[in-house]
Each structure stands twice: as structure tokens, then as C-alpha cells.
Write a protein that holds these residues in place. Sequence first.
Motif, PDB file in Angstrom:
ATOM      1  N   ASN A   6      -2.217   4.238   0.815  1.00 48.01           N
ATOM      2  CA  ASN A   6      -2.608   3.061   1.802  1.00 48.01           C
ATOM      3  C   ASN A   6      -2.578   3.384   3.327  1.00 48.01           C
ATOM      4  N   GLU A  31       0.072   0.589  -6.522  1.00 50.67           N
ATOM      5  CA  GLU A  31       0.393   0.547  -5.165  1.00 50.67           C
ATOM      6  C   GLU A  31      -0.774   0.371  -4.380  1.00 50.67           C
ATOM      7  N   LEU A  32      -2.116   0.643  -4.822  1.00 50.28           N
ATOM      8  CA  LEU A  32      -2.997   0.823  -3.851  1.00 50.28           C
ATOM      9  C   LEU A  32      -3.707  -0.650  -3.712  1.00 50.28           C
ATOM     10  N   ILE A  33      -4.182  -0.858  -2.491  1.00 51.23           N
ATOM     11  CA  ILE A  33      -4.917  -1.836  -1.960  1.00 51.23           C
ATOM     12  C   ILE A  33      -6.437  -1.536  -2.124  1.00 51.23           C
ATOM     13  N   ARG A  62      -8.268   1.055  -4.850  1.00 53.57           N
ATOM     14  CA  ARG A  62      -8.050   0.970  -6.063  1.00 53.57           C
ATOM     15  C   ARG A  62      -9.185   0.638  -7.227  1.00 53.57           C
TER      16      ARG A  62
END
Length: 331
Positions: free
Chosen positions: A252, A283-285, A289
Motif C-alpha cells: 500500500n 491488507e490491500l487497498i 486488491r
Amino acid sequence: MRSAGPASTVVRGGPYPVVGLDLGGTKIAAALVAPGGRVEARFSCPTPAAEGPDAVLDALAHAVAAVQDGSTAGAVGVAAAGVVDPETGVVRSATRTLAGWSGTRLAARLAARTGLPVACDNDVRAAAGAESAAAGADRGSLLYLSVGTGVGGAVVADGHMVRGRAGIAGHLGHLPSPEAAGLPCSCGARGHLEAIASGPGIAALYARLAGVAPPPALEAVARLAEEGDQHAAEAIAHGAAAAGRALGGLANALGPDRVVVGGGVTATGDRYWVPLRAAFAAELIEPLRSSQTSHALVPRPPRAGRDAPVLGAAALTTTVPLHAPHTGGAR
């Protein structure tokens, strides 16, 4: 000798067979590498990690001689643990994994032992350099994590290795990790990723869960997991998830084109990769993602497979300074 001392003479590399050395906390891997990148011979031996720099340097020199086996190499590239300065050939700092390693004049002292010019850099940075080069024109930006006896990393931005102040860039094992809260790290601090995600960290977690002492080797933990031991499976998954979570946060922040995970711990297979990738994805935005776009990131193993570390070490002989051998006092 622990002091840095004067830098050795710097020369430049050329197109000849070279020896690539990957120095880890457990094992030294050596390869004789042809100019085109073909591995012609391999050799490995245990790392005398607790015996001090002289023993480690002697083992490295032995590996150089053994892997040549009658052939003649023109140079040696060493991918070593710690904060390594390629310009001076000195290990600027290191954790306790290799006893007394900080301050070692790696290039000069190994050149004196082998009679060959030596190039050196951090081990994971070397592997990441080879991985980036393998991508050719599509190399872009790369986030590289290596999980073995320790946890290391590297960052390649737009095709250029990021070394950072004092050569510290890429030491991902020393990121704070919630999963490692309170656990001692090899660097002397507590709560770092390496304490829970490394091979010894996973083995130590298994020992705590199972109530056994001392902790077994990671290979034994992996076998127990395959046999249905839930504590072993949980330890591997927990270490993998911690690594995936840290990588997701870094992705990120950095927006890499690729994320690569190598090192011996990944050999535990799907028991490792599935929780690592799940924690990473969580966890990715957006847009990193989204599986519906070409921007979706998935951590993958190195393209060069098990040879990535030694190929990266060999490549150092043409990308960073070579330090010529000197006689007298270099041991």
C-alpha cells in the motif's frame, strides 16, 4: 578483525565464469556461473555461524574452491546477511545470527583467502537484483521478501535498487509486527517480524504451543504439520500470515508492480503460501486488491527458483565494485 580498516582496491568485472556465494545463517550455497547465467556446478556446506568471522570466511573460501573443482573462476560475488557496503566491502552492521559479523572486512579478507577479486552486497538485495533483471524491459518496481533463518527484503523502484541511508533499505524483518509483540528479535529489539515469521521464529512458536523444548528445526515442524499436528500447522500459518500482513502494508505504501517471496521457509508449500497470500490480500487497498484489474497483486516465488540467491550473488561481480586481493595482514 572487527574494525573496518581501509577499503581494498576497486577494479571492474568482465565476462568470465564467476562463483556466486549465498551466505545464510544456516547454510552457505555456492554456484559456478557461466557468463550467460547458466549454473555449471553447485556446492553447499553448513555456516559456522557461532564460531566468528574467521570461521565463516574460511568456510566461504572452502566453498569457492570446492565449487570450481578444477575450473577457473575470474571473480567471486558474495550475497551476505547484514548491512553490507558494496563500495568498501565491509559489513556495517548485523544481527546476532552470525556471531561477530558486524564490522567484518568481507571483500578484502575473502579476496586474500581465495586470490580472486570479490564483490559483495546484502543477500536479499542481490537476489532481488537478479529477479528484477530477469523481468527485462518489464522490470518496473519490485518488493522482495526472503524468509529463512532470518527475514530480509529489498525494494527496487523503477528498475533501480533502493539502498537508502547507510545501506539499510530493505531490512523488512525489522518491521514492527503485531504477531511478534513482546518476542525478542535477533537484532536485540522486540516485536519485529523476524521473531515470528523466520524459520526459527515459527519453530519457537510451535514449541510454545506444543509445550516442548528446545524448539525443533523448521523441517521437523513441517513434517509434523503434514502428519496432522495442529500446533505445527498453526505455527506455520501464523508466521506466514504475519509476513503477508507486513507485505500488504508495504505494498500500500510503495505500490510495487510485483511482490516476490523467496527463502527456505517457503518450501513448506501451500501451508505457507495460502495464509501468506490471504493475509496480504486482506491488507490491500484499491486498486491493488481488485482481481478484476491488471493491477491486482499476488506474492509469487522467484522466477529463478532455488538458484535466485546464488545467481544474484554472481551478478554482483558486474554491478558493484570488485575488490582485488592483497597480500599480508588481510586475514
